[in-house]
Design a protein around this motif. Structure first.
Motif, short mmCIF file in Angstrom:
data_model
loop_
_atom_site.label_atom_id
_atom_site.label_comp_id
_atom_site.label_asym_id
_atom_site.label_seq_id
_atom_site.Cartn_x
_atom_site.Cartn_y
_atom_site.Cartn_z
N LEU A 1 -8.18 -19.93 53.56
CA LEU A 1 -8.31 -20.85 52.43
C LEU A 1 -9.12 -22.08 52.82
CD1 LEU A 1 -4.65 -20.55 51.13
CD2 LEU A 1 -6.68 -19.66 49.97
N GLU A 2 -8.87 -22.59 54.01
CA GLU A 2 -9.60 -23.78 54.46
C GLU A 2 -11.07 -23.45 54.71
OE1 GLU A 2 -7.39 -25.20 57.78
OE2 GLU A 2 -5.94 -26.30 56.53
N ALA A 3 -11.36 -22.25 55.22
CA ALA A 3 -12.75 -21.84 55.43
C ALA A 3 -13.47 -21.71 54.08
CB ALA A 3 -12.80 -20.51 56.18
N ALA A 4 -12.75 -21.17 53.08
CA ALA A 4 -13.34 -21.05 51.74
C ALA A 4 -13.63 -22.42 51.15
CB ALA A 4 -12.39 -20.27 50.83
N LEU A 5 -12.73 -23.38 51.35
CA LEU A 5 -12.96 -24.75 50.87
C LEU A 5 -14.22 -25.35 51.50
CD1 LEU A 5 -9.44 -26.47 50.68
CD2 LEU A 5 -11.02 -26.03 48.80
N THR A 6 -14.41 -25.10 52.78
CA THR A 6 -15.60 -25.62 53.47
C THR A 6 -16.87 -25.02 52.89
OG1 THR A 6 -14.37 -25.95 55.53
CG2 THR A 6 -16.77 -25.80 55.70
N SER A 7 -16.86 -23.70 52.66
CA SER A 7 -18.03 -23.03 52.09
C SER A 7 -18.33 -23.53 50.68
CB SER A 7 -17.82 -21.51 52.06
OG SER A 7 -17.73 -20.99 53.38
N LEU A 8 -17.29 -23.69 49.87
CA LEU A 8 -17.48 -24.18 48.51
C LEU A 8 -18.01 -25.61 48.50
CD1 LEU A 8 -14.27 -22.67 46.92
CD2 LEU A 8 -16.61 -22.06 46.31
N SER A 9 -17.51 -26.43 49.42
CA SER A 9 -18.00 -27.81 49.53
C SER A 9 -19.48 -27.82 49.87
CB SER A 9 -17.19 -28.56 50.58
OG SER A 9 -17.69 -29.88 50.74
N ASP A 10 -19.89 -26.94 50.77
CA ASP A 10 -21.31 -26.86 51.14
C ASP A 10 -22.16 -26.40 49.95
OD1 ASP A 10 -20.71 -27.65 53.69
OD2 ASP A 10 -20.73 -25.63 54.55
N MET A 11 -21.64 -25.42 49.18
CA MET A 11 -22.38 -24.95 48.00
C MET A 11 -22.53 -26.05 46.96
SD MET A 11 -21.23 -20.99 47.29
CE MET A 11 -19.57 -20.93 47.95
N ILE A 12 -21.48 -26.85 46.79
CA ILE A 12 -21.55 -27.97 45.84
C ILE A 12 -22.60 -28.98 46.30
CG2 ILE A 12 -20.29 -29.96 44.95
CD1 ILE A 12 -17.76 -28.18 44.98
N ASP A 13 -22.61 -29.29 47.60
CA ASP A 13 -23.60 -30.24 48.14
C ASP A 13 -25.03 -29.74 47.88
OD1 ASP A 13 -21.67 -31.98 49.02
OD2 ASP A 13 -21.70 -31.27 51.11
N ARG A 14 -25.26 -28.46 48.14
CA ARG A 14 -26.62 -27.91 47.94
C ARG A 14 -26.99 -27.93 46.45
NH1 ARG A 14 -24.82 -24.39 52.00
NH2 ARG A 14 -24.25 -22.80 50.48
N SER A 15 -26.04 -27.62 45.58
CA SER A 15 -26.32 -27.62 44.15
C SER A 15 -26.60 -29.03 43.65
CB SER A 15 -25.14 -27.02 43.38
OG SER A 15 -24.98 -25.65 43.69
N GLN A 16 -25.88 -30.01 44.18
CA GLN A 16 -26.12 -31.40 43.79
C GLN A 16 -27.50 -31.86 44.21
OE1 GLN A 16 -22.65 -33.18 45.61
NE2 GLN A 16 -21.54 -33.26 43.66
N LYS A 17 -27.93 -31.45 45.41
CA LYS A 17 -29.27 -31.80 45.87
C LYS A 17 -30.34 -31.10 45.02
CE LYS A 17 -27.90 -32.70 50.66
NZ LYS A 17 -27.94 -32.21 52.06
N ALA A 18 -30.07 -29.86 44.64
CA ALA A 18 -31.02 -29.13 43.79
C ALA A 18 -31.10 -29.77 42.41
CB ALA A 18 -30.60 -27.67 43.67
#
Length: 265
Positions: A149-166
């Motif tokens: 669950l914690e690994a999934a949270l990390t991946s989702l956080s990274d995806m959100i960061d990339r989407s915000q930059k895009a």
């Protein structure tokens, strides 16, 4: 190339390369697309039709002599100089027509509009989407370790960061900006669902049904795109490893979303 498609465009053969580029880009960008050839048009479907290609059968004043019409549907009117015509055949259903004269005009802007139409089409087929979710390979909810669950949270956080930059690269109000906004919202919902799972599911009552439903189509779209992208990457590269982790996170979040929606019934 389907012979029926060739026959459809043969009266104006200069438009066939435009159609071929449209079909190539749509099939590369979207998952689970089927194509239907009819007497006057080619339709692209997921749960419903989301894009159409029309060869011109009659001249229209002010329009080019050689062109292909690309049509898509939304729940609102999209206003842009490239959109030749937009009509509302019934409430909250807007049909938009774009004139395309060259294959190069099948660009990211047009594909962004088609992606918005693709997601809108998915939103009209919630029953089929739930079936798709049920078929998505994923571990049973509740069988995940805290580390998963914690690994999934990390991946989702990274995806959100990339989407915000895009999102920062696009003009507010544009289709691309809206798509990134919807993706960020869906990923945020997924993160909160996983955080709630870490807390034993105690926070699920904080979600509204509308909020959960609005996250379905973007998450499924992102899952499909990630699966396609993974096949094009060399195993062992950092891009491949990143996508594997992203897919694990999405495969974990989507059943949690389905479970939360069932509790809202």
């Amino acid at each position: 190339m389907n012979s029926d498609i060739v026959m459809l465009f043969e009266k104006m053969p200069g438009t066939l390369p435009i159609y071929e580029e449209l079909e190539r880009r749509i099939l590369a960008r979207f998952s689970d697309v089927t194509i239907q050839v009819k007497k006057t048009q080619v339709s692209f479907y997921n749960t419903h039709a989301f894009a159409w290609a029309w060869p011109p059968f009659r001249k229209r004043r002010g329009w080019p002599d050689v062109y292909m019409l690309v049509t898509f549907g939304l729940d609102h009117q999209m206003q842009h100089p490239r959109i030749a015509e937009a009509v509302e055949p019934y409430p909250n259903r807007w049909t938009h027509h774009v004139i395309v004269e060259r294959a190069e005009e099948i660009d990211e802007e047009l594909l962004g509009w088609l992606e918005e139409s693709y997601l809108f089409s998915l939103s009209k087929g919630r029953g089929k989407r739930k079936q798709a979710m049920a078929k998505t390979p994923a571990p049973v909810v509740g069988a995940h370790s805290e580390a998963d669950l914690e690994a999934a949270l990390t991946s989702l956080s990274d995806m959100i960061d990339r989407s915000q930059k895009a999102q920062e690269k696009f003009r507010p109000g544009s289709s691309q900006h809206s798509l990134q906004r919807n993706r960020i919202h869906a990923l945020s919902v997924a993160s909160r669902l996983i955080a709630a799972e870490l807390d034993g599911g105690a926070a699920l009552e904080a979600f509204t049904k509308a909020e959960l439903e609005s996250a379905q189509a973007p998450l499924l779209s992102l899952l499909g795109k990630s699966e396609k992208s993974l096949t094009k990457l060399k195993e062992g590269t950092w891009q491949h490893r990143m996508l594997v982790e992203n897919l694990k996170a999405l495969a974990l979040a989507i059943p949690l979303l389905s479970k939360a929606l069932q509790q809202c019934q």
